[in-house]
Design a protein around this motif. Sequence first.
Motif, mmCIF file in Angstrom:
data_model
loop_
_atom_site.group_PDB
_atom_site.id
_atom_site.type_symbol
_atom_site.label_atom_id
_atom_site.label_comp_id
_atom_site.label_asym_id
_atom_site.label_seq_id
_atom_site.Cartn_x
_atom_site.Cartn_y
_atom_site.Cartn_z
ATOM 1 N N ALA A 264 -26.284 30.050 -16.942
ATOM 2 C CA ALA A 264 -26.284 30.632 -15.925
ATOM 3 C C ALA A 264 -25.044 30.993 -15.374
ATOM 4 N N GLY A 265 -24.849 32.489 -15.060
ATOM 5 C CA GLY A 265 -23.814 33.084 -14.483
ATOM 6 C C GLY A 265 -24.037 33.710 -13.377
ATOM 7 N N SER A 266 -23.232 34.469 -12.658
ATOM 8 C CA SER A 266 -23.160 35.192 -11.365
ATOM 9 C C SER A 266 -24.511 36.453 -11.723
ATOM 10 N N GLU A 267 -25.028 36.640 -10.705
ATOM 11 C CA GLU A 267 -26.241 37.762 -10.696
ATOM 12 C C GLU A 267 -25.462 39.011 -10.190
ATOM 13 N N ARG A 268 -24.168 38.929 -9.758
ATOM 14 C CA ARG A 268 -23.531 40.185 -9.618
ATOM 15 C C ARG A 268 -23.021 41.017 -10.627
ATOM 16 N N GLU A 269 -23.161 42.516 -10.475
ATOM 17 C CA GLU A 269 -22.439 43.310 -11.660
ATOM 18 C C GLU A 269 -21.632 44.256 -11.243
ATOM 19 N N GLU A 270 -20.796 44.685 -12.348
ATOM 20 C CA GLU A 270 -19.808 45.952 -12.098
ATOM 21 C C GLU A 270 -18.861 45.356 -10.837
ATOM 22 N N ILE A 271 -18.518 46.606 -9.956
ATOM 23 C CA ILE A 271 -17.485 46.134 -9.064
ATOM 24 C C ILE A 271 -17.887 44.764 -8.241
ATOM 25 N N ALA A 272 -19.353 44.835 -7.961
ATOM 26 C CA ALA A 272 -19.511 43.696 -6.892
ATOM 27 C C ALA A 272 -19.186 42.306 -7.688
ATOM 28 N N GLY A 273 -19.237 42.460 -8.991
ATOM 29 C CA GLY A 273 -19.048 41.124 -9.849
ATOM 30 C C GLY A 273 -17.674 40.875 -9.754
ATOM 31 N N ALA A 274 -16.784 42.001 -9.930
ATOM 32 C CA ALA A 274 -15.520 41.800 -9.805
ATOM 33 C C ALA A 274 -14.861 41.604 -8.497
ATOM 34 N N LEU A 275 -15.318 41.976 -7.334
ATOM 35 C CA LEU A 275 -15.029 41.404 -6.099
ATOM 36 C C LEU A 275 -15.390 40.045 -5.730
ATOM 37 N N GLU A 276 -16.482 39.573 -6.169
ATOM 38 C CA GLU A 276 -17.008 38.252 -6.108
ATOM 39 C C GLU A 276 -15.876 37.209 -6.710
ATOM 40 N N ASP A 277 -15.472 37.774 -7.947
ATOM 41 C CA ASP A 277 -14.616 37.005 -8.845
ATOM 42 C C ASP A 277 -13.433 36.991 -8.202
ATOM 43 N N PHE A 278 -12.745 37.837 -7.318
ATOM 44 C CA PHE A 278 -11.534 38.104 -6.732
ATOM 45 C C PHE A 278 -11.523 37.071 -5.560
ATOM 46 N N VAL A 279 -12.521 37.304 -4.850
ATOM 47 C CA VAL A 279 -12.649 36.317 -3.597
ATOM 48 C C VAL A 279 -12.753 34.825 -3.851
ATOM 49 N N ASP A 280 -13.446 34.646 -5.156
ATOM 50 C CA ASP A 280 -13.565 33.273 -5.407
ATOM 51 C C ASP A 280 -12.052 32.636 -6.007
ATOM 52 N N ALA A 281 -11.183 33.578 -6.515
ATOM 53 C CA ALA A 281 -10.019 33.134 -7.157
ATOM 54 C C ALA A 281 -9.081 33.059 -5.973
ATOM 55 N N VAL A 282 -9.284 34.023 -4.928
ATOM 56 C CA VAL A 282 -8.462 33.768 -3.717
ATOM 57 C C VAL A 282 -8.600 32.494 -3.023
ATOM 58 N N ARG A 283 -9.720 32.162 -3.034
ATOM 59 C CA ARG A 283 -10.197 30.857 -2.107
ATOM 60 C C ARG A 283 -9.757 29.624 -2.835
ATOM 61 N N THR A 284 -10.029 29.624 -4.217
ATOM 62 C CA THR A 284 -9.748 28.268 -4.911
ATOM 63 C C THR A 284 -8.457 28.429 -5.568
ATOM 64 N N GLY A 285 -7.698 29.432 -5.763
ATOM 65 C CA GLY A 285 -6.389 29.406 -6.504
ATOM 66 C C GLY A 285 -6.612 29.384 -7.949
ATOM 67 N N ARG A 286 -7.898 29.483 -8.490
ATOM 68 C CA ARG A 286 -8.226 29.919 -9.880
ATOM 69 C C ARG A 286 -7.554 31.214 -10.407
ATOM 70 N N THR A 287 -6.993 31.034 -11.704
ATOM 71 C CA THR A 287 -6.389 32.363 -12.046
ATOM 72 C C THR A 287 -7.551 33.220 -12.992
ATOM 73 N N PRO A 288 -8.015 34.356 -12.384
ATOM 74 C CA PRO A 288 -9.223 35.204 -13.147
ATOM 75 C C PRO A 288 -8.537 35.415 -14.370
#
Length: 332
Positions: free
Chosen positions: A273-297
């Motif tokens: 199972a992965g994210s339901e968000r696609e295209e730039i909405a998927g990129a934005l979700e990935d970015f926000v998660d990386a900023v919040r967790t410190g993970r390297t995307p």
Amino acid sequence: MTPRPLRLVQVGAGAMGRAWLRTITESPDVELVALVDLNASAATQAAADHGISGIVITDSLEDAIRRTAPEAVVDVTVPVAHSEVNITAMRAGLPVLCEKPIAPTVADARQQARVARETGRLLMTSQSRRYYRALARFREQIRALGPVGAVSTRFFKAPHFGGFREEMRHVLLVDMAIHAFDAVRYLTGRDPVAVVCRESNPPWSWFAHGANAVAVFEFADGSTYTYDGSWCAPGDETSWNGDWFVSGEHGTARWDGAGDPVLTGPPEPAHVAGSEREEIAGALEDFVDAVRTGRTPDTEVHANIVSLAMVEAAVLSAEEGRRVLLAEVLER
Ligand SMILES: NC(=O)c1ccc[n+]([C@@H]2O[C@H](COP(=O)([O-])OP(=O)(O)OC[C@H]3O[C@@H](n4cnc5c(N)ncnc54)[C@H](O)[C@@H]3O)[C@@H](O)[C@H]2O)c1
């Protein structure tokens, strides 16, 4: 507990900037606090067209940062402006999500990567075509094939954009092929080492240069990735993602870039199972998660430079009629 939305400044309110305004206003993860464009009246109009009010609109990123104390920047300016915008944001202590291509050249991208290292800020490219549920499924299928011998993409479209694309050199390689080049790294988890490329422009082309290109990349183990594309191909057009075919030890996987991918040979792998968000909405979700967790995307600038190097190496090969090592452009 749901974290409060991340306060964002968007820079660039052109065609793609409008798509970002829609995505940002629909996302519960972020709050737009300022919109910046050299053409402030275009920014005012774009905000009004999207029903956005109560934000700062200005022609200067520094001014927006001073007045709104944002937490991150989304850069949707033209490629030649990315470096200036991204470096200004990172030096002000802000992480950045930047439209592809991160820079017009590998050298420019490396300078931005240096500032990301110095400031310790995240600089991530929005490679929006990485974020498709079908692409994630295709990757799972490719893993089931065992060792991969050959990957190919056919990309045949006939768009009339007008504007800068119809005037520029190497149009297909520079403006479009980076999506497929980046996707093959995502799909195989490997980076190519060399390329041979030929460009042409058919007699009926409405582009000034390089509407057609065929590039064969080699991986270190001798397997290949072939990109065969045209932007002057009316008729049986492929999808915008292109038509993909992968041949491995245990079978094949095929994706038309639009529907479900098809695996032939091995049994279907279990679905992750992965994210339901696609295209730039998927990129934005990935970015926000990386900023919040410190993970390297995956598309953090250092890793993303390899996709840019694939484009630059293909262009160099087409210009000089020779095989080009990726290391050569990465080290230039
Ligand atoms: N992911 C995709 O599928 C996709 C699709 C289209 C475009 N793009 C990318 O999006 C980016 C923008 O493309 P576009 O089609 O919106 O271009 P555009 O020319 O329509 O808009 C760019 C805007 O940026 C502004 N700008 C330029 N330099 C600036 C600066 N230094 N500070 C503030 N504003 C500045 C311009 O005034 C203009 O309004 C490009 O990198 C392009 O490659 C991505």
